[in-house]
Each structure stands twice: as structure tokens, then as C-alpha cells.
Design a protein around this motif. Structure first.
Motif, PDB file in Angstrom:
ATOM      1  N   UNK A 130      -1.896 -41.904  57.788  1.00  0.00           N
ATOM      2  CA  UNK A 130      -0.961 -40.949  57.191  1.00  0.00           C
ATOM      3  C   UNK A 130       0.469 -41.318  57.559  1.00  0.00           C
ATOM      4  N   UNK A 131       0.724 -41.600  58.840  1.00  0.00           N
ATOM      5  CA  UNK A 131       2.090 -41.928  59.278  1.00  0.00           C
ATOM      6  C   UNK A 131       2.579 -43.231  58.659  1.00  0.00           C
ATOM      7  N   UNK A 132       1.721 -44.240  58.599  1.00  0.00           N
ATOM      8  CA  UNK A 132       2.109 -45.533  58.011  1.00  0.00           C
ATOM      9  C   UNK A 132       2.356 -45.375  56.511  1.00  0.00           C
ATOM     10  N   UNK A 133       1.497 -44.657  55.808  1.00  0.00           N
ATOM     11  CA  UNK A 133       1.711 -44.437  54.373  1.00  0.00           C
ATOM     12  C   UNK A 133       3.015 -43.689  54.120  1.00  0.00           C
ATOM     13  N   UNK A 134       3.308 -42.727  54.968  1.00  0.00           N
ATOM     14  CA  UNK A 134       4.563 -41.985  54.821  1.00  0.00           C
ATOM     15  C   UNK A 134       5.747 -42.931  55.014  1.00  0.00           C
ATOM     16  N   UNK A 135       5.658 -43.798  56.024  1.00  0.00           N
ATOM     17  CA  UNK A 135       6.747 -44.741  56.303  1.00  0.00           C
ATOM     18  C   UNK A 135       6.935 -45.720  55.138  1.00  0.00           C
ATOM     19  N   UNK A 136       5.853 -46.262  54.623  1.00  0.00           N
ATOM     20  CA  UNK A 136       5.991 -47.199  53.508  1.00  0.00           C
ATOM     21  C   UNK A 136       6.501 -46.487  52.257  1.00  0.00           C
ATOM     22  N   UNK A 137       6.192 -45.214  52.122  1.00  0.00           N
ATOM     23  CA  UNK A 137       6.742 -44.425  51.025  1.00  0.00           C
ATOM     24  C   UNK A 137       8.246 -44.256  51.130  1.00  0.00           C
TER      25      UNK A 137
END
Length: 185
Positions: A130-137
Motif C-alpha cells: 500500500x505504501x509503495x503503491x501510494x508513493x509511485x502514484x
């Protein structure tokens, strides 16, 4: 049993689960060394022992479900606006959760049981995804969630459970710096 019992939100099932979880937490908080039994938990939760056996099967499964509650990914994950900030908040909460009391007792039980340990690792993995997907977003570079497990969770578990060390905030920040140092560019 293969996982936490399914519950209907707001129903009797949810009230029972909450009462039983609270009983486990209270009993562990009162005496970390106590070996919990189904009758002891049932009495504190004001439910019958058969309710606990039917829903969780064993004390171990119940303890795993209580522990899982702390680590399941949810909407309460930090959003500081940056991956570094999110990881700082997440790691501090994680360390706080597993360093003392019920969290420490439950993490020790997970380490002793491979199936429970794998389930716990899956929760941390899901949080990092979740945190990595948010960052890449946000167009931020981000390490692979598996590397975050290696660089953040593994050393904390090792030092806390196996070496008996206290995890200082300074050390947490060093781990995050190491993880962020692996980013390209």
C-alpha cells in the motif's frame, strides 16, 4: 482453522469477537507471563468456552487472530506526503506495537509457529505494498516491498525477539535511510 472467523459488521458476531479480543488483551496486560486458557478468556469475555472453541478452535488460533488485528493493512496507514515519512510513521508504530505487553507476547508466539509467522509477514508485506503503491502514484521512486521487509522488519524482529534489545528511534531512522538509499537516482 485456516484464518480469522468471518464476522458480520455491527452484529452479535462482531460484539463477541470484540469482547474476546479485549479479554485476551486485558489478561496479557495484567500478567504477560500468564498462560491463557479458553475458560479463563471465556470468563473474562462473558462468553461460553464453546463459543471460543467453535470460532477459533484453539488458544493459539485466537492469539493469532488478536495479533493479526494489529498488523492487518487498513485505511489507517500513514500518509505523510512522502514515502520516507510514511515509513518513519509505520516503523515507529510497528516497533511500539511489538515491543511491550501483548504485542511482544504475540510476536514471540508467532516466531515459534511457522504458519503464524508467515501470516504476520503477509500483513507487513501488504502494508508495504500500500505504501509503495501510494508513493509511485505520487511519482516517487520506491523500493520493492520485499526489500522493505528485509531492511525494516527483519532487523527489528531479530534485535527485539532474539537479541532482547530495545529498538531506539535513531536505529529506526537508520534502517529507513538504508532502505531509501537503495532507490535509483
Amino acid at each position: 482453522m485456516s484464518g480469522p472467523p468471518l464476522i458480520r459488521p455491527g452484529g452479535r458476531s462482531e460484539r463477541i469477537q470484540k469482547a474476546v479480543h479485549e479479554a485476551v488483551k486485558a489478561l496479557k496486560a495484567e500478567n504477560e507471563a500468564v498462560e491463557l486458557s479458553v475458560p479463563m478468556i471465556a470468563e473474562r469475555a462473558n462468553v461460553t468456552p464453546s463459543t471460543i472453541y467453535r470460532r477459533w478452535g484453539t488458544v493459539g488460533e485466537l492469539l493469532a487472530d488478536v495479533a493479526a488485528e494489529r498488523f492487518r493493512p487498513d485505511a489507517d496507514l500513514p500518509d505523510s506526503g512522502s514515502l520516507r515519512g510514511d515509513l518513519e510513521i509505520w516503523l515507529e508504530r510497528f516497533v511500539d506495537d511489538i515491543s511491550t505487553g501483548v504485542g511482544f507476547a504475540l510476536i514471540q508466539e508467532r516466531v515459534a509457529n511457522t504458519a503464524l509467522a508467515r501470516r504476520a509477514a503477509g500483513y507487513a508485506q501488504a502494508n508495504f505494498e500500500v505504501l509503495v503503491n501510494r508513493a509511485t502514484g505520487r511519482s516517487e521512486p520506491a523500493p520493492d516491498p520485499n526489500r522493505l521487509i528485509d531492511l525494516l522488519v527483519a532487523p527489528v524482529i531479530y534485535r527485539l525477539v532474539f537479541a532482547g534489545q530495545h529498538i531506539e528511534k535513531r536505529y529506526q531512522l537508520e534502517l529507513i535511510e538504508l532502505a531509501m538509499g537503495l532507490l535509483p537516482g
